[in-house]
Motif scaffolding. Structure first.
Motif, PDB file in Angstrom:
ATOM      1  N   THR A  77      -3.769 -16.358  10.176  1.00  0.00           N
ATOM      2  CA  THR A  77      -3.644 -16.844  11.558  1.00  0.00           C
ATOM      3  C   THR A  77      -4.401 -18.141  11.794  1.00  0.00           C
ATOM      4  O   THR A  77      -3.877 -19.072  12.428  1.00  0.00           O
ATOM      5  CB  THR A  77      -4.162 -15.762  12.528  1.00  0.00           C
ATOM      6  N   SER A 112      -2.692 -14.232  17.051  1.00  0.00           N
ATOM      7  CA  SER A 112      -1.485 -13.432  16.873  1.00  0.00           C
ATOM      8  C   SER A 112      -1.117 -12.720  18.173  1.00  0.00           C
ATOM      9  O   SER A 112      -1.925 -12.585  19.088  1.00  0.00           O
ATOM     10  CB  SER A 112      -1.709 -12.400  15.767  1.00  0.00           C
ATOM     11  N   SER A 117       3.540  -7.389  17.537  1.00  0.00           N
ATOM     12  CA  SER A 117       3.073  -7.169  16.165  1.00  0.00           C
ATOM     13  C   SER A 117       2.961  -5.677  15.863  1.00  0.00           C
ATOM     14  O   SER A 117       3.393  -5.206  14.802  1.00  0.00           O
ATOM     15  CB  SER A 117       1.702  -7.825  15.961  1.00  0.00           C
ATOM     16  N   THR A 121       5.376  -3.380  13.469  1.00  0.00           N
ATOM     17  CA  THR A 121       4.720  -2.639  12.391  1.00  0.00           C
ATOM     18  C   THR A 121       5.100  -1.165  12.441  1.00  0.00           C
ATOM     19  O   THR A 121       5.389  -0.545  11.407  1.00  0.00           O
ATOM     20  CB  THR A 121       3.189  -2.789  12.497  1.00  0.00           C
ATOM     21  N   ALA A 131      -2.861  -2.302  12.320  1.00  0.00           N
ATOM     22  CA  ALA A 131      -2.204  -3.350  13.104  1.00  0.00           C
ATOM     23  C   ALA A 131      -2.836  -3.488  14.479  1.00  0.00           C
ATOM     24  O   ALA A 131      -3.021  -4.604  14.981  1.00  0.00           O
ATOM     25  CB  ALA A 131      -0.711  -3.035  13.236  1.00  0.00           C
ATOM     26  N   ALA A 135      -4.470  -7.115  15.175  1.00  0.00           N
ATOM     27  CA  ALA A 135      -3.886  -7.951  16.224  1.00  0.00           C
ATOM     28  C   ALA A 135      -4.846  -8.120  17.393  1.00  0.00           C
ATOM     29  O   ALA A 135      -4.968  -9.215  17.969  1.00  0.00           O
ATOM     30  CB  ALA A 135      -2.564  -7.341  16.697  1.00  0.00           C
ATOM     31  N   THR A 265       1.836  -4.470   7.732  1.00  0.00           N
ATOM     32  CA  THR A 265       0.884  -4.860   8.774  1.00  0.00           C
ATOM     33  C   THR A 265       0.480  -6.322   8.633  1.00  0.00           C
ATOM     34  O   THR A 265       0.437  -7.070   9.621  1.00  0.00           O
ATOM     35  CB  THR A 265      -0.360  -3.964   8.711  1.00  0.00           C
ATOM     36  N   PHE A 268       3.490  -8.711   9.614  1.00  0.00           N
ATOM     37  CA  PHE A 268       3.829  -8.823  11.030  1.00  0.00           C
ATOM     38  C   PHE A 268       2.662  -9.320  11.882  1.00  0.00           C
ATOM     39  O   PHE A 268       2.870 -10.068  12.832  1.00  0.00           O
ATOM     40  CB  PHE A 268       4.351  -7.480  11.551  1.00  0.00           C
ATOM     41  N   CYS A 269       1.449  -8.938  11.571  1.00  0.00           N
ATOM     42  CA  CYS A 269       0.302  -9.418  12.347  1.00  0.00           C
ATOM     43  C   CYS A 269      -0.091 -10.836  11.953  1.00  0.00           C
ATOM     44  O   CYS A 269      -0.595 -11.598  12.792  1.00  0.00           O
ATOM     45  CB  CYS A 269      -0.895  -8.482  12.164  1.00  0.00           C
ATOM     46  N   LYS A 272       2.635 -13.938  13.484  1.00  0.00           N
ATOM     47  CA  LYS A 272       2.962 -14.102  14.903  1.00  0.00           C
ATOM     48  C   LYS A 272       2.046 -15.114  15.586  1.00  0.00           C
ATOM     49  O   LYS A 272       0.924 -15.343  15.179  1.00  0.00           O
ATOM     50  CB  LYS A 272       2.825 -12.768  15.646  1.00  0.00           C
ATOM     51  N   CYS A 309      11.717 -11.196  13.074  1.00  0.00           N
ATOM     52  CA  CYS A 309      10.876 -10.054  12.713  1.00  0.00           C
ATOM     53  C   CYS A 309      11.543  -8.723  13.073  1.00  0.00           C
ATOM     54  O   CYS A 309      11.273  -7.706  12.433  1.00  0.00           O
ATOM     55  CB  CYS A 309       9.508 -10.167  13.385  1.00  0.00           C
TER      56      CYS A 309
END
Length: 323
Positions: A77, A112, A117, A121, A131, A135, A265, A268-269, A272, A309
């Motif tokens: 991130t 994120s 997210s 997940t 997650a 996040a 995890t 997706f985290c 974003k 996603c």
């Protein structure tokens, strides 16, 4: 026929496309905005309540102490994203308006997302507790880290970020999650039997987030402020950035020996960027006359990341069901 069957989008992808179409033609506006926001927040709170009731104490503790995963997400991130943003900004200098290029770099410095997210997940069969922690930690640290990165990389100075974001995360996510977990002795067995209900809440919350977010972008003049050339360039930049970050987080998670659930995890985290955090931050960090152009790349990237996603989460879930 087998080839056509593989290329055919799944029903949830079609629902997402339809949701974007409805938001474009009939965006939520006026008195309907607080109603839809309330419904969206309620759906997200219900999602976290059900996850709290479903997860065991040992699973929660494992998620909280999974520091390798959290550091990997934070590195994606706040380190990898800015480096990619600087590279793309330099490559397209002179091809796009400076304000839009600044906005593109700004989106790379943001934390994120939280809700989407975790929902993706869960939908993909990943480590939901990790997650939630990753996040949420990204958003909390972003209150400090993002302004510092903006000052270093964009040569700007900004004031503090409103603290309401912290309270919103706490009330909307942690309170329902803790409440659900405290009621696990009563509801745990029932929630375990209601997997379809949890899937419905997951997908329903995503559709609501897509509709409300895209409605806000449309009402704020997304299509009026972007010309065809800008849309193509921004869409190409956002797609290239997302493809790069998805590929790199997938490769990194596998190279570091994470499990399939942890990989989901991280992907997706770590891929974003938060529209909910980005817009208020932009209003604090930039002059009012520049905010419109600054947030346009973020609004477009936000829509693309949700659509891509959603498809990726569906594929993860299908592969998980076959194993």
């Amino acid at each position: 026929m087998p080839i056509l069957s593989r290329l055919r989008p799944d029903p949830f992808t079609l629902m997402l496309v339809a949701t974007v179409g409805v938001a474009t033609v009939l965006p939520c506006r006026g008195r309907a905005v607080p109603v839809f926001n309330a419904v969206t927040h309620a759906a997200i709170a219900l999602l976290f309540f059900l996850h709290g009731a479903r997860l065991s104490r040992s699973a929660i503790f494992a998620g909280l102490t999974h520091w390798r995963l959290h550091f990997t997400v934070l590195a994606s991130t706040f380190v990898l994203f800015p480096l990619l943003g600087l590279g793309l900004q330099g490559a397209l200098s002179g091809w796009m308006a400076p304000g839009l290029l600044q906005g593109f770099l700004f989106l790379c410095l943001l934390p994120s997302t939280v809700q989407s997210s975790i929902a993706f997940t869960s939908m993909a069969g990943g480590n939901v507790v990790a997650a939630i922690c990753a996040a949420s930690l990204s958003n909390l640290l972003g209150v400090v880290v993002t302004p510092v990165l903006v000052g270093l990389l964009m040569h700007l100075q900004g004031g503090g970020i409103p603290g309401r974001a912290v309270g919103s995360i706490f009330m909307q996510l942690f309170v329902p999650f803790v409440a659900g977990h405290l009621l696990r002795p009563v509801l745990g067995a029932w929630v375990e039997r209601q997997r379809k209900l949890l899937s419905l809440v997951d997908r329903g919350s995503i559709l609501l987030v897509v509709y409300t977010a895209f409605s806000e972008a449309v009402v704020n003049g997304l299509w009026q402020q972007l010309g065809p050339r800008d849309v193509v360039l921004l869409g190409a930049m956002a797609s290239a950035l997302l493809a790069a970050i998805l590929g790199l987080t997938t490769l990194a998670s596998r190279a570091l020996g994470f499990s399939r659930e942890d990989e989901i995890t991280i992907v997706f985290c770590g891929s974003k960027k938060s529209l909910a955090s980005g817009v208020p931050m932009a209003s604090v960090l930039f002059p009012a006359s520049a905010v419109g152009a600054i947030v346009l790349p973020l609004m477009l990237f936000h829509q693309i990341q949700l659509m891509v996603c959603a498809v990726l989460a569906r594929r993860y879930a299908e592969r998980g069901a076959r194993t």
